[in-house]
Design a protein around this motif. Structure first.
Motif, short mmCIF file in Angstrom:
data_model
loop_
_atom_site.label_atom_id
_atom_site.label_comp_id
_atom_site.label_asym_id
_atom_site.label_seq_id
_atom_site.Cartn_x
_atom_site.Cartn_y
_atom_site.Cartn_z
N GLU A 112 0.83 -1.20 0.00
CA GLU A 112 0.00 0.00 0.00
C GLU A 112 0.87 1.25 0.00
O GLU A 112 1.88 1.31 0.69
CB GLU A 112 -0.87 0.02 1.26
N SER A 113 0.45 2.27 -0.73
CA SER A 113 1.18 3.53 -0.68
C SER A 113 0.81 4.26 0.60
O SER A 113 -0.21 3.97 1.23
CB SER A 113 0.84 4.40 -1.89
N VAL A 114 1.68 5.19 0.99
CA VAL A 114 1.46 5.94 2.22
C VAL A 114 0.10 6.63 2.20
O VAL A 114 -0.69 6.50 3.14
CB VAL A 114 2.59 6.98 2.42
N LEU A 115 -0.17 7.33 1.10
CA LEU A 115 -1.42 8.09 1.03
C LEU A 115 -2.64 7.17 1.09
O LEU A 115 -3.59 7.44 1.82
CB LEU A 115 -1.44 8.96 -0.23
N SER A 116 -2.61 6.06 0.35
CA SER A 116 -3.81 5.22 0.34
C SER A 116 -3.98 4.52 1.69
O SER A 116 -5.10 4.26 2.13
CB SER A 116 -3.78 4.22 -0.81
N SER A 117 -2.87 4.26 2.35
CA SER A 117 -2.95 3.65 3.67
C SER A 117 -3.61 4.61 4.67
O SER A 117 -4.43 4.22 5.50
CB SER A 117 -1.54 3.28 4.12
N ILE B 238 -1.77 16.51 7.39
CA ILE B 238 -1.21 15.54 8.34
C ILE B 238 0.12 14.99 7.81
O ILE B 238 1.11 14.92 8.52
CB ILE B 238 -2.21 14.39 8.58
N LEU B 239 0.13 14.64 6.52
CA LEU B 239 1.35 14.08 5.94
C LEU B 239 2.47 15.12 5.89
O LEU B 239 3.63 14.80 6.13
CB LEU B 239 1.07 13.52 4.54
N ARG B 240 2.11 16.36 5.61
CA ARG B 240 3.12 17.41 5.59
C ARG B 240 3.70 17.63 6.99
O ARG B 240 4.91 17.75 7.17
CB ARG B 240 2.54 18.73 5.07
N ASP B 241 2.82 17.65 7.99
CA ASP B 241 3.27 17.85 9.37
C ASP B 241 4.26 16.76 9.79
O ASP B 241 5.10 16.97 10.64
CB ASP B 241 2.08 17.83 10.34
N LEU B 242 4.10 15.58 9.22
CA LEU B 242 4.97 14.46 9.61
C LEU B 242 6.09 14.22 8.59
O LEU B 242 6.74 13.17 8.61
CB LEU B 242 4.13 13.19 9.76
N SER B 243 6.31 15.21 7.72
CA SER B 243 7.33 15.12 6.66
C SER B 243 7.17 13.86 5.81
O SER B 243 8.13 13.19 5.46
CB SER B 243 8.75 15.13 7.25
N LEU B 244 5.92 13.53 5.50
CA LEU B 244 5.66 12.33 4.70
C LEU B 244 5.11 12.66 3.32
O LEU B 244 4.90 11.77 2.50
CB LEU B 244 4.64 11.43 5.41
N TRP B 245 4.85 13.96 3.08
CA TRP B 245 4.11 14.31 1.87
C TRP B 245 4.84 13.90 0.60
O TRP B 245 4.23 13.38 -0.33
CB TRP B 245 3.79 15.81 1.87
N ASN B 246 6.18 14.08 0.58
CA ASN B 246 6.88 13.68 -0.65
C ASN B 246 7.12 12.18 -0.74
O ASN B 246 7.66 11.68 -1.70
CB ASN B 246 8.18 14.48 -0.84
N LYS B 247 6.68 11.45 0.28
CA LYS B 247 6.75 9.97 0.23
C LYS B 247 5.37 9.37 -0.01
O LYS B 247 5.19 8.15 0.13
CB LYS B 247 7.27 9.43 1.57
N ARG B 248 4.38 10.22 -0.28
CA ARG B 248 2.99 9.76 -0.26
C ARG B 248 2.70 8.62 -1.23
O ARG B 248 1.81 7.81 -0.98
CB ARG B 248 2.03 10.92 -0.53
N ASP B 249 3.45 8.54 -2.34
CA ASP B 249 3.17 7.49 -3.32
C ASP B 249 4.06 6.26 -3.15
O ASP B 249 3.94 5.30 -3.89
CB ASP B 249 3.32 8.05 -4.74
N ASP B 250 4.95 6.31 -2.16
CA ASP B 250 5.84 5.16 -1.93
C ASP B 250 5.09 4.05 -1.20
O ASP B 250 4.24 4.32 -0.36
CB ASP B 250 7.05 5.58 -1.07
N ALA B 251 5.43 2.81 -1.55
CA ALA B 251 4.88 1.68 -0.80
C ALA B 251 5.45 1.72 0.62
O ALA B 251 6.64 1.99 0.79
CB ALA B 251 5.24 0.37 -1.48
#
Lengths: 306, 253
Positions: free
Chosen positions: A93-98, A118-131
């Motif tokens: 699952e990708s980060v965003l879909s999870s 939420i993803l930006r706050d956790l520095s995850l936004w540029n990883k959103r499409d990664d499994a």
């Protein structure tokens, strides 16, 4: 107003007979950061599991924001977010879909803007499409936090949030917890890093062997049980304490090379003591003060028979 | 009933099968196509007709059911076992979900997958052997009922097993032999009397019979009795799942 969490006589005996919780009474107020401290196997995770539906309590009652479990589970569960201790591998699952999945699971309509925040706050936004399986351990931990926040919980449980986490993530996590608190989210965290509780918590509960030993404001606890000491390394060792110093809570240690003075938290007595030393011609080459940490207090508490 | 919750689970499950399309669709379709090549086109022409049905056509309903039954069990079992194994089940348990919503999400996804698979197999079969469906509505209904009840069975398996190896026990060691011996490749009349009697205790016999009736309008029992039997089986599965959630067995500590 009802409490965020209210436990009465909560008990859990596992099928193998192990009694993990032995009658816990606890109220957690809205908007506070509550740290549950205790050694491994004390019952911290069982307590969280019982409130979050992972563990079936064998006795007592649980109310979340006034809603009783398990009877009003819909109202109660919708308010709670959980970041468990164990890392979960969500695989492909990708980060965003999870994270989107988590929000949907809690019955909330899609909110792309909120999830992005939420993803930006956790520095995850540029990883959103990664499994998620391709991410590092620290990043996966962040994903689990993002998932817990996706449905905008009023109470967030963090079970050992910083176990095995690097310094940077720990600091980020603390900052995030404070931001959430500022928004009115109640936070319950378990930890055995006392530093963490000391740094963040408003109140502290100490649990050991399935019993709550105490629940107290952190500052009160530190004031009541914390100690400060002034240590002086002497130029010339003393064979015995001069009679002139007998009135002070002072001890001669390290074969007469060091004087240790217990100091009240308001520092009363230090100046007096130093003047008296000078009057007795006792020279010292170094001095430092130390303050007992929550850790010392904790160790002290657990050593005492409950 | 919360639509968003069901949709979240359903979508998660469907995304998983789309990622594994080779395994979830291509493999069973290919396996079934091979049966039609061998039994339909190659040696089927040398086999006698059964009733008035060419042998290749005769085996279409049974082979479709074989794939649907095994895949329903596998899919639904895997779907719920996976989060139990990985620990992701914590999220399902901590969410404000009713057991009905959880079942609708997981079993619903497994059913849709099975129906898509059945359609793919039936279309593939049409390439190799001729057949027509006498009662399309009943064919669809029976297929759906099979997919739902065996997905429920799979869901129960996924909730109860405690290891990957046990996950495939029911589909490979129970469903497959029962289907092979359930009249997929032959009519019960072709068996010696003793084996005919033993076959009556094989539940899959009735499913194959009902489904074949919907295709060719021939039956060895009564299709309505078969359907009633299926409904009863579904009911038993529902009761068991209800019981699992009520007691938290294998879900909560």
């Amino acid at each position: 107003m009802s409490n965020a969490i209210s436990l009465r006589g909560l008990e859990k005996t596992y099928a193998n007979g192990h009694q993990a919780l032995r009658g816990i009474d606890l109220d957690i107020k809205h908007g506070e950061i509550f740290a549950l401290l205790g050694p491994n196997g004390a019952g911290k995770s069982t307590l969280i599991g019982a409130v979050c539906g992972l563990v079936k309590a064998t006795g007592g009652s649980i109310h979340i924001d006034g809603h009783e479990l398990p009877r009003q589970y819909r109202e109660a569960r919708a308010k709670v977010g959980l970041v468990p201790q164990e890392m979960v591998n969500e695989g492909f699952e990708s980060v965003l879909s999870s994270v989107r999945f988590s929000r949907g699971l809690f019955g909330k309509p899609p909110a792309p803007k909120l999830l992005e925040q939420i993803l930006r706050d956790l520095s995850l936004w540029n990883k959103r499409d990664d499994a998620t399986m391709t991410l590092s351990g620290g990043m996966r931990r962040r994903v689990m936090i993002a998932k817990a926040l996706a449905h905008e919980p009023q109470v967030l449980f963090l079970d050992e949030p910083t176990a095995g986490v690097d310094v940077e993530l720990r600091r980020d996590m603390w900052a995030m917890v404070r931001r959430l608190r500022d928004r009115g989210v109640t936070i319950v965290l378990t930890t055995h890093y006392l530093e963490e509780a000391e740094e963040m918590a408003d109140r502290v509960g100490v649990i050991s062997d399935g019993r709550l030993l105490l629940v107290e404001n952190k500052t009160d606890l530190m004031a009541r049980l914390g100690r400060r000491q002034l240590r002086l390394q002497l130029q010339q060792p003393l064979t015995q304490l001069p009679a002139d110093l007998a009135g002070f809570p002072v001890e001669l240690v390290d074969q007469g090379r060091e004087l240790v003075l217990d100091v009240a938290r308001d520092n009363q007595g230090i100046a007096d003591f130093l003047r008296r030393l000078a009057a007795n011609d006792i020279d010292f080459k170094d001095l430092h003060t130390s303050e007992s940490s929550l850790e010392d207090i904790f160790v002290e508490l657990l050593r005492k028979p409950a | 009933m919360n639509f968003y919750s069901i949709h979240a689970i359903f979508r998660f499950e469907m995304a998983r099968s789309v990622r594994t399309l080779m395994q979830s669709l291509a493999a069973p379709v290919l396996a079934t196509a091979l049966y039609f090549v061998v039994f339909g086109s190659a040696i089927g022409s040398r086999m006698a007709e059964i009733g008035s049905i060419p042998y290749g056509s005769f085996i279409v309903p049974g082979l479709t059911l074989l794939a649907v039954l095994t895949q329903s069990v596998s899919n639904a079992a895997f779907g719920i076992y996976m989060p139990r194994y990985s620990g992701a089940i914590y999220e399902i348990l901590s969410a404000p979900l009713s057991p009905t919503e959880i079942v609708f999400g997981y079993v619903g996804a497994a059913v849709v997958k099975s129906m898509v698979l059945a359609a793919a197999i039936l279309i593939t079969a049409r390439v190799f052997v001729p057949y027509e469906v006498a009662h399309p509505f009943w064919a669809f209904f029976i297929l759906l009922l099979c997919a739902v009840s065996f997905s429920m069975l799979g869901f129960i398996v996924g909730l109860c097993v405690d290891g990957w190896d046990k996950l495939e026990v029911v589909p490979s060691l129970v469903i497959t032999p029962l289907t092979f011996l359930g009249g997929s490749f032959y009519s019960l009349n072709m068996l010696p009397p003793t084996w005919q009697t033993i076959s009556l205790f094989n539940p899959v016999v009735y499913l194959v019979d009902a489904f074949r009736w919907a295709f060719f309008d021939v039956t060895e029992f009564n299709p309505m009795v078969d359907v009633a039997f299926l409904l009863g089986f579904l009911l038993v599965c529902i009761v068991i799942v209800g019981q699992i959630f009520r007691t938290g067995y294998r879900l909560q500590h």
